[in-house]
Motif scaffolding. Structure first.
Motif, mmCIF file in Angstrom:
data_model
loop_
_atom_site.group_PDB
_atom_site.id
_atom_site.type_symbol
_atom_site.label_atom_id
_atom_site.label_comp_id
_atom_site.label_asym_id
_atom_site.label_seq_id
_atom_site.Cartn_x
_atom_site.Cartn_y
_atom_site.Cartn_z
ATOM 1 N N GLU A 110 0.839 -1.212 0.000
ATOM 2 C CA GLU A 110 0.000 0.000 0.000
ATOM 3 C C GLU A 110 0.864 1.250 0.000
ATOM 4 O OE1 GLU A 110 -3.901 -1.712 2.353
ATOM 5 O OE2 GLU A 110 -2.157 -1.046 3.469
ATOM 6 N N VAL A 113 2.073 2.253 -3.268
ATOM 7 C CA VAL A 113 1.043 2.971 -4.023
ATOM 8 C C VAL A 113 0.987 4.444 -3.615
ATOM 9 C CG1 VAL A 113 -1.425 3.105 -4.468
ATOM 10 C CG2 VAL A 113 -0.319 0.883 -4.371
ATOM 11 N N TYR A 114 0.943 4.713 -2.303
ATOM 12 C CA TYR A 114 0.808 6.112 -1.845
ATOM 13 C C TYR A 114 1.984 6.953 -2.306
ATOM 14 C CZ TYR A 114 -2.314 3.733 1.375
ATOM 15 O OH TYR A 114 -3.265 2.934 1.912
ATOM 16 N N ARG A 115 3.179 6.419 -2.057
ATOM 17 C CA ARG A 115 4.379 7.177 -2.400
ATOM 18 C C ARG A 115 4.450 7.454 -3.894
ATOM 19 N NH1 ARG A 115 9.115 7.457 0.495
ATOM 20 N NH2 ARG A 115 8.588 7.695 2.663
ATOM 21 N N TYR A 117 2.009 7.587 -6.070
ATOM 22 C CA TYR A 117 1.027 8.604 -6.452
ATOM 23 C C TYR A 117 1.543 9.988 -6.089
ATOM 24 C CZ TYR A 117 -2.619 5.098 -7.301
ATOM 25 O OH TYR A 117 -3.359 4.065 -7.793
ATOM 26 N N LEU A 118 2.159 10.081 -4.913
ATOM 27 C CA LEU A 118 2.686 11.378 -4.474
ATOM 28 C C LEU A 118 3.753 11.868 -5.450
ATOM 29 C CD1 LEU A 118 2.649 13.512 -2.221
ATOM 30 C CD2 LEU A 118 4.402 12.230 -1.044
ATOM 31 N N LYS B 3 -4.069 16.862 -10.090
ATOM 32 C CA LYS B 3 -2.945 15.964 -10.301
ATOM 33 C C LYS B 3 -2.775 14.965 -9.157
ATOM 34 C CE LYS B 3 1.441 17.113 -11.228
ATOM 35 N NZ LYS B 3 2.508 18.133 -11.103
ATOM 36 N N PHE B 4 -3.202 15.357 -7.988
ATOM 37 C CA PHE B 4 -2.928 14.532 -6.812
ATOM 38 C C PHE B 4 -4.153 13.746 -6.363
ATOM 39 C CE2 PHE B 4 -0.041 18.136 -6.720
ATOM 40 C CZ PHE B 4 1.142 17.432 -6.860
ATOM 41 N N HIS B 6 -5.211 10.822 -7.166
ATOM 42 C CA HIS B 6 -4.979 9.416 -6.834
ATOM 43 C C HIS B 6 -4.387 9.283 -5.439
ATOM 44 C CE1 HIS B 6 -5.964 8.404 -10.877
ATOM 45 N NE2 HIS B 6 -4.978 9.127 -11.380
ATOM 46 N N PHE B 7 -3.409 10.142 -5.168
ATOM 47 C CA PHE B 7 -2.773 10.165 -3.848
ATOM 48 C C PHE B 7 -3.831 10.405 -2.770
ATOM 49 C CE2 PHE B 7 -0.593 13.000 -0.698
ATOM 50 C CZ PHE B 7 0.163 12.008 -0.107
ATOM 51 N N ALA B 10 -6.424 7.498 -2.356
ATOM 52 C CA ALA B 10 -5.819 6.325 -1.732
ATOM 53 C C ALA B 10 -5.705 6.538 -0.221
ATOM 54 C CB ALA B 10 -4.447 6.058 -2.336
ATOM 55 N N LEU B 11 -5.340 7.753 0.179
ATOM 56 C CA LEU B 11 -5.184 8.020 1.608
ATOM 57 C C LEU B 11 -6.537 8.070 2.310
ATOM 58 C CD1 LEU B 11 -2.279 10.576 1.773
ATOM 59 C CD2 LEU B 11 -2.288 8.183 2.403
ATOM 60 N N ARG B 17 -10.352 2.699 6.378
ATOM 61 C CA ARG B 17 -10.105 1.346 6.831
ATOM 62 C C ARG B 17 -9.450 1.356 8.204
ATOM 63 N NH1 ARG B 17 -6.288 -1.596 3.893
ATOM 64 N NH2 ARG B 17 -6.088 0.319 2.727
ATOM 65 N N TYR B 89 4.918 14.153 4.668
ATOM 66 C CA TYR B 89 4.660 14.453 3.258
ATOM 67 C C TYR B 89 4.979 15.918 2.966
ATOM 68 C CZ TYR B 89 2.033 10.086 3.152
ATOM 69 O OH TYR B 89 1.662 8.781 3.235
ATOM 70 N N SER B 93 7.455 16.986 -0.160
ATOM 71 C CA SER B 93 6.814 17.157 -1.454
ATOM 72 C C SER B 93 6.147 18.528 -1.537
ATOM 73 C CB SER B 93 5.764 16.065 -1.593
ATOM 74 O OG SER B 93 5.621 15.740 -2.928
ATOM 75 N N ILE B 95 3.436 19.608 -2.759
ATOM 76 C CA ILE B 95 2.040 19.639 -3.196
ATOM 77 C C ILE B 95 1.237 20.593 -2.307
ATOM 78 C CG2 ILE B 95 2.338 17.248 -3.914
ATOM 79 C CD1 ILE B 95 0.360 16.362 -1.928
#
Lengths: 271, 256
Positions: A110, A113-115, A117-118, B3-4, B6-7, B10-11, B17, B89, B93, B95
């Motif tokens: 997982e 995936v996160y990284r 996407y970032l 652009k972000f 998906h990121f 996902a988070l 969860r 993050y 990054s 963002i």
């Protein structure tokens, strides 16, 4: 076409020496007596100029606290200059602080995936890379476990595998070569070399002067947030070495004389 | 921001969860909490504060109010710790920081939507009319405004906390006060009768609340003035948030 144009960029921020601020402090700030919690201006970078075009390999050297990492973070866009300008064009890959920023409860898969996407991957572009990242990290079945159960070395491996899976135009590196065990380090070095050769522009911060001499075509020597010298790797590294030796000798002489080393002048008090 | 996506998504999925990882009831807690509160309110207060309405109608009104209210409150409160949670993050990054506050708001929104779903079910069962489900589209404008307002509130709270650490504690106190000033446990008529309606009129949360609650409970669209008021409240919050982002975005990282 990748390019870096930094013109007269400075980063100055204020910090208090003691983070806890009391209500009294808030109310009587500077009214009756000097604050016990003085605000201090930190000049992390002062009037930096740096221009780089395709093909440039720039090395940054200097003592700890010279502003090398700050400059790298400025180029990555994490910091914005408080004065001057910094323009970086091209897809940036930054290799610093890579072992932090995992979602600890999530599994290795997982987190890949996160990284990713970032870093700007999309689900389609990532599909082909997942296995490659997993394979390079050599973590195998551990990828099915939460990252919180990983050792520091395993986290570094995973982070390195993810961070280096993209094809960067601008590569920013902050001494990440000490990754994992001996076998993995050799692999990591090879991967770094490969990345350096495909990226069109690279800025690397390192204390390993031999690597700098081998890989870079230009070197910046920084001290206290300013560039002391810029030029051919051989010259700048030689000057830096000479300076380091002089300082060591001076420090030794001072220690023998029994006096305290002078405080860094980088921190200037704000009235 | 796009652009972000998906990121971000996902988070948000991960947060969802994780919130109930290792919990026996899982996502059921999202339901149980407001339902338990509503049962208590209904049993204890429906006679006193219900204004003569029957208990189920009162319960539906309280649950709808609670869902909207806790969405706004929790967005702002979790917004306070947003930058601390995402610090790694942020340090890595470049963002936009509003992606992180959006993560907060989206996570809270999903829980509130579940609670609102229960209200729809309750009203449908009570009126024994499955057509209640057709009211759902009427909720959309209200919920959209509410969501933008919550995102703005989370953003304001996140930035404020970085520069003033006591924000969260102040906000908790303020939320307690606003909760009692908002007609959630009681109908607004109770205050109108005592010439205290202005308290409700002056309460921005009320305007956002009614845009969701009225169509849900009555099947009617609220009057246009209410939409204007709700939009005004949202725009004010967004304006404040945009101003704060423009002013402080560059400085956050040095203070964090």
């Amino acid at each position: 076409m990748a390019s870096i144009d930094v013109t007269d960029a400075s980063i100055t921020f204020t910090a208090t020496q003691n983070k806890q601020i009391s209500l009294k402090e808030y109310l009587v700030k500077g009214l009756f007596r000097r604050s016990v919690n003085p605000q201090v201006a930190i000049h992390a970078l002062t009037k930096i100029n740096l221009t780089a075009r395709d093909g440039d390999r720039i090395g940054i050297i200097g003592h700890n606290g010279a502003g090398k990492t700050t400059l790298l973070k400025l180029l990555a866009g994490v910091y914005t200059p408080t004065a001057g300008k910094s323009v970086v064009q091209g897809r940036v890959c930054s290799l610093f602080d890579i072992s932090v920023g995992f979602e600890n409860e999530a599994t290795g898969w997982e987190n890949i995936v996160y990284r990713s996407y970032l870093q700007g991957e999309t689900p389609t572009s990532l599909k082909g890379k997942m296995d490659e990242i997993a394979e390079f990290s050599e973590l195998g079945d551990f990828l099915n476990f939460p990252v919180k159960n990983y050792s520091a070395g395993m986290r570094m491996r995973l982070a390195f595998a993810i961070a280096t899976a993209i094809e960067p135009e601008v590569l920013l590196v902050d001494e990440v070569l000490a990754v994992g065990d001996m076998a993995f380090q050799i692999k990591a070095r090879a991967r770094m070399k490969a990345m350096m050769s495909v990226s069109s522009l690279m800025v690397v911060v390192s204390h390993d002067l031999n690597t700098i001499k081998e890989t870079c075509n230009r070197v910046l020597w920084m001290r206290r947030g300013t560039v002391v010298q810029e030029g051919q790797p051989q010259e700048v590294v030689a000057a830096y070495n000479q300076d380091s030796r002089d300082r060591a000798a001076a420090a030794k002489a001072q220690a023998e004389a029994g006096s305290q080393p002078a405080q860094s002048a980088q921190v200037a008090k704000v009235a | 921001m796009w652009k972000f996506r998906h990121f971000l998504m996902a988070l948000v999925k991960l947060d969802l969860r994780q919130r109930y990882r290792k919990s026996v009831l899982g996502i059921g807690w999202s339901l149980l909490n407001p339902i338990a509160m509503t049962i208590v309110f209904t049993v204890v207060f429906s006679k006193v504060l219900g204004g003569g309405a029957d208990p189920i109608a009162y319960a539906a009104s309280v649950l709808a109010g609670m869902a909207v209210w806790s969405f706004l409150r929790d967005s702002a409160l979790t917004g306070c710790s947003c930058f601390a949670t995402n610090e790694a993050y942020i340090r890595q990054s470049p963002i936009p920081y509003t992606v992180y506050t959006l993560r907060t708001a989206l996570g809270q929104a999903i829980h509130s939507l579940i609670a609102l779903g229960v209200v729809v079910g309750m009203v449908a069962a009570y009126q024994s009319d499955a057509a209640v489900i057709l009211r759902v589209p009427l909720l959309i404008p209200g919920i959209l405004l509410l969501f933008v307002a919550a995102w703005a509130a989370a953003t304001i709270a996140a930035f404020a906390t970085v520069f003033f650490h006591d924000t969260k504690h102040l906000l908790e106190v303020a939320a307690q006060i606003v909760f009692f000033m908002t007609p959630i446990m009681y109908p607004r008529k109770l205050l109108d009768d005592k010439q205290m309606g202005w308290i409700v009129d002056a309460n921005p949360v009320y305007w956002l609340l009614e845009l969701t609650r009225i169509p849900l409970l009555t099947g009617q669209l609220p009057p246009i003035e209410m939409y204007l008021a709700g939009t005004g409240v949202t725009l004010a919050l967004v304006g404040l948030a945009v101003g704060i982002v423009a002013w402080l975005q560059k400085r956050v990282i040095f203070v964090l």
